[in-house]
Design a protein around this motif. Structure first.
Motif, PDB file in Angstrom:
ATOM      1  N   THR A 146      16.008  11.322  -1.186  1.00  0.00           N
ATOM      2  CA  THR A 146      15.695   9.927  -0.568  1.00  0.00           C
ATOM      3  C   THR A 146      16.099   8.803  -1.383  1.00  0.00           C
ATOM      4  O   THR A 146      15.742   7.646  -0.932  1.00  0.00           O
ATOM      5  CB  THR A 146      14.315  10.054  -0.117  1.00  0.00           C
ATOM      6  OG1 THR A 146      13.580  10.506  -1.213  1.00  0.00           O
ATOM      7  CG2 THR A 146      14.264  11.137   1.148  1.00  0.00           C
ATOM      8  N   GLY A 147      16.708   8.811  -2.549  1.00  0.00           N
ATOM      9  CA  GLY A 147      17.278   7.531  -3.115  1.00  0.00           C
ATOM     10  C   GLY A 147      16.610   6.972  -4.176  1.00  0.00           C
ATOM     11  O   GLY A 147      16.756   5.862  -4.834  1.00  0.00           O
ATOM     12  N   GLN A 148      15.308   7.524  -4.522  1.00  0.00           N
ATOM     13  CA  GLN A 148      14.544   6.823  -5.660  1.00  0.00           C
ATOM     14  C   GLN A 148      15.133   6.715  -6.834  1.00  0.00           C
ATOM     15  O   GLN A 148      15.250   6.021  -7.683  1.00  0.00           O
ATOM     16  CB  GLN A 148      13.188   7.510  -5.730  1.00  0.00           C
ATOM     17  CG  GLN A 148      12.243   7.374  -4.712  1.00  0.00           C
ATOM     18  CD  GLN A 148      12.198   8.270  -3.468  1.00  0.00           C
ATOM     19  OE1 GLN A 148      13.237   8.832  -3.178  1.00  0.00           O
ATOM     20  NE2 GLN A 148      11.198   8.474  -2.910  1.00  0.00           N
ATOM     21  N   VAL A 192      13.219   2.573   2.723  1.00  0.00           N
ATOM     22  CA  VAL A 192      11.579   2.188   2.886  1.00  0.00           C
ATOM     23  C   VAL A 192      10.621   3.148   2.151  1.00  0.00           C
ATOM     24  O   VAL A 192      11.206   4.329   2.527  1.00  0.00           O
ATOM     25  CB  VAL A 192      11.475   1.774   4.224  1.00  0.00           C
ATOM     26  CG1 VAL A 192       9.675   1.876   4.520  1.00  0.00           C
ATOM     27  CG2 VAL A 192      12.204   0.629   4.774  1.00  0.00           C
ATOM     28  N   TYR A 193       9.853   3.105   1.397  1.00  0.00           N
ATOM     29  CA  TYR A 193       9.107   3.876   0.478  1.00  0.00           C
ATOM     30  C   TYR A 193       7.502   3.597   0.649  1.00  0.00           C
ATOM     31  O   TYR A 193       7.284   2.288   0.707  1.00  0.00           O
ATOM     32  CB  TYR A 193       9.506   3.873  -0.833  1.00  0.00           C
ATOM     33  CG  TYR A 193      10.968   4.176  -1.087  1.00  0.00           C
ATOM     34  CD1 TYR A 193      11.621   5.336  -0.909  1.00  0.00           C
ATOM     35  CD2 TYR A 193      12.002   3.443  -1.074  1.00  0.00           C
ATOM     36  CE1 TYR A 193      12.797   6.170  -0.840  1.00  0.00           C
ATOM     37  CE2 TYR A 193      13.325   3.887  -1.078  1.00  0.00           C
ATOM     38  CZ  TYR A 193      13.755   5.024  -0.988  1.00  0.00           C
ATOM     39  OH  TYR A 193      15.032   5.382  -1.208  1.00  0.00           O
ATOM     40  N   ARG A 221       7.275  -6.069   0.786  1.00  0.00           N
ATOM     41  CA  ARG A 221       6.490  -5.121   1.383  1.00  0.00           C
ATOM     42  C   ARG A 221       6.594  -5.511   3.015  1.00  0.00           C
ATOM     43  O   ARG A 221       7.264  -6.694   3.462  1.00  0.00           O
ATOM     44  CB  ARG A 221       5.306  -5.724   1.119  1.00  0.00           C
ATOM     45  CG  ARG A 221       3.981  -4.988   1.630  1.00  0.00           C
ATOM     46  CD  ARG A 221       2.635  -5.579   1.433  1.00  0.00           C
ATOM     47  NE  ARG A 221       1.539  -4.576   1.741  1.00  0.00           N
ATOM     48  CZ  ARG A 221       0.201  -4.764   1.391  1.00  0.00           C
ATOM     49  NH1 ARG A 221       0.009  -5.746   0.550  1.00  0.00           N
ATOM     50  NH2 ARG A 221      -0.366  -4.087   1.866  1.00  0.00           N
ATOM     51  N   VAL A 222       6.709  -4.380   3.745  1.00  0.00           N
ATOM     52  CA  VAL A 222       6.820  -4.198   5.178  1.00  0.00           C
ATOM     53  C   VAL A 222       5.566  -4.572   5.795  1.00  0.00           C
ATOM     54  O   VAL A 222       4.627  -4.117   5.814  1.00  0.00           O
ATOM     55  CB  VAL A 222       7.397  -2.773   5.567  1.00  0.00           C
ATOM     56  CG1 VAL A 222       7.503  -2.886   7.006  1.00  0.00           C
ATOM     57  CG2 VAL A 222       8.615  -2.506   4.781  1.00  0.00           C
ATOM     58  N   GLU A 275      10.111  -1.977   1.161  1.00  0.00           N
ATOM     59  CA  GLU A 275      11.655  -1.908   1.209  1.00  0.00           C
ATOM     60  C   GLU A 275      12.509  -2.508   0.120  1.00  0.00           C
ATOM     61  O   GLU A 275      12.181  -3.536  -0.185  1.00  0.00           O
ATOM     62  CB  GLU A 275      12.163  -2.580   2.669  1.00  0.00           C
ATOM     63  CG  GLU A 275      13.694  -2.317   2.996  1.00  0.00           C
ATOM     64  CD  GLU A 275      13.835  -2.835   4.513  1.00  0.00           C
ATOM     65  OE1 GLU A 275      15.034  -2.888   4.656  1.00  0.00           O
ATOM     66  OE2 GLU A 275      13.145  -3.832   5.022  1.00  0.00           O
ATOM     67  N   VAL A 276      13.387  -1.797  -0.033  1.00  0.00           N
ATOM     68  CA  VAL A 276      14.459  -2.139  -0.946  1.00  0.00           C
ATOM     69  C   VAL A 276      15.169  -3.424  -0.681  1.00  0.00           C
ATOM     70  O   VAL A 276      15.506  -3.683   0.629  1.00  0.00           O
ATOM     71  CB  VAL A 276      15.502  -1.209  -1.499  1.00  0.00           C
ATOM     72  CG1 VAL A 276      16.508  -1.446  -2.442  1.00  0.00           C
ATOM     73  CG2 VAL A 276      15.110   0.137  -1.882  1.00  0.00           C
TER      74      VAL A 276
END
Length: 270
Positions: A113-115, A156-157, A176-177, A184-185
């Motif tokens: 998932t991209g981390q 988004v994490y 921050r969302v 979100e990156v």
């Protein structure tokens, strides 16, 4: 609960291993447990019908669903931190001092998932500082699953993904969302990672060889023959002096591997 007959089990795990390298030959109970709800949701009455479908009529989306059900995509930022420390403290200084073309070629193979690729991108930007715009630090990130690639591209994490990340990096590279615990990156960081679908069973034919290949906690699903063949392909795709970094719970066959052992889970092409 629907039972998976032995012949259907053999057909399914053989198909998965031959095409995707994942060894589930001892995971009959896991397959039964994770796929029971799926086969009924798709309208099949038993495993035999489902296996017939997978082997003859399935789409890429069907395979994606199958593999996501049977493998675990658990990860977080800075997982197995020792690898990132080695990357920052040993690999990057050497590359920056020796690379005349100012291209750092880094591949996150099995990026989930991209981390991992986002972390690698941050580490390069932090190390280079003001010189970062003069370097090509784009990270290639691949995975067999379209689902996890979409999550990675979305970037988004939840807050608990950042438990081991410095707070100043969170402020610098994430937004921050709204008022949620999601982050979100930033667009600048997103643009520095290139996400592509890729099956590690396929020939590796990217344009340039890599300075570093991260393939962590992926080969745990492969049998020894598949792992040996993949490590050989990685070696041929690594620059001289480049590194392969695998998961701490993984090993490669030192008796025939061409990489030189550096430290646990870190190998180098000499």
């Amino acid at each position: 609960m629907n039972n998976l007959k032995e012949n259907d089990f053999v057909r399914l795990y053989t198909f998965i291993q031959n095409n995707y390298g994942i060894n589930l030959s001892k995971k009959k109970q896991l397959i039964e447990g994770r796929l029971n709800s799926t086969i009924f949701a798709m309208g099949f009455t038993d495993f035999s019908e489902y296996v017939d479908f997978i082997l003859t009529k399935s789409t890429k989306q069907d395979i994606d669903l199958l593999l996501n059900k049977l493998t675990t995509n658990y990860t977080y930022f800075m997982r197995e931190k020792a690898h990132f420390d080695y990357f920052s403290q040993n690999i990057l200084p050497h590359l920056v001092n020796t690379k005349k073309d100012k291209v750092l070629s880094v591949w996150s193979a099995g990026c989930s998932t991209g981390q991992e690729p986002y972390t690698l991108s941050i580490l390069m930007k932090e190390f280079l500082g003001k010189d970062a715009p003069r370097w090509d630090t784009r990270v290639l990130a691949t995975d067999i699953s379209q689902k996890v690639l979409l999550q990675a591209q979305n970037g988004v994490y939840p807050q608990d993904s950042f438990k081991d990340m410095p707070s100043e990096w969170i402020r610098k590279y994430f937004n921050r969302v709204d008022n949620t615990d999601q982050y979100e990156v930033t667009s600048a960081l997103k643009s520095n990672v290139i996400f592509k679908p890729f099956n590690l069973m396929d020939p590796i034919q990217f344009k340039i060889p890599f300075d570093v290949i991260f393939c962590r906690n992926v080969m745990i699903y492969f049998n020894q023959q598949t792992k040996d063949a993949l490590v050989d392909r990685f070696y041929d795709s690594t620059n001289h002096g480049g590194h392969l970094i695998i998961g701490l719970s993984e090993t490669i066959n030192k008796s025939n591997a061409r990489y030189k052992y550096v430290m646990p889970a870190v190998y180098r092409k000499i």
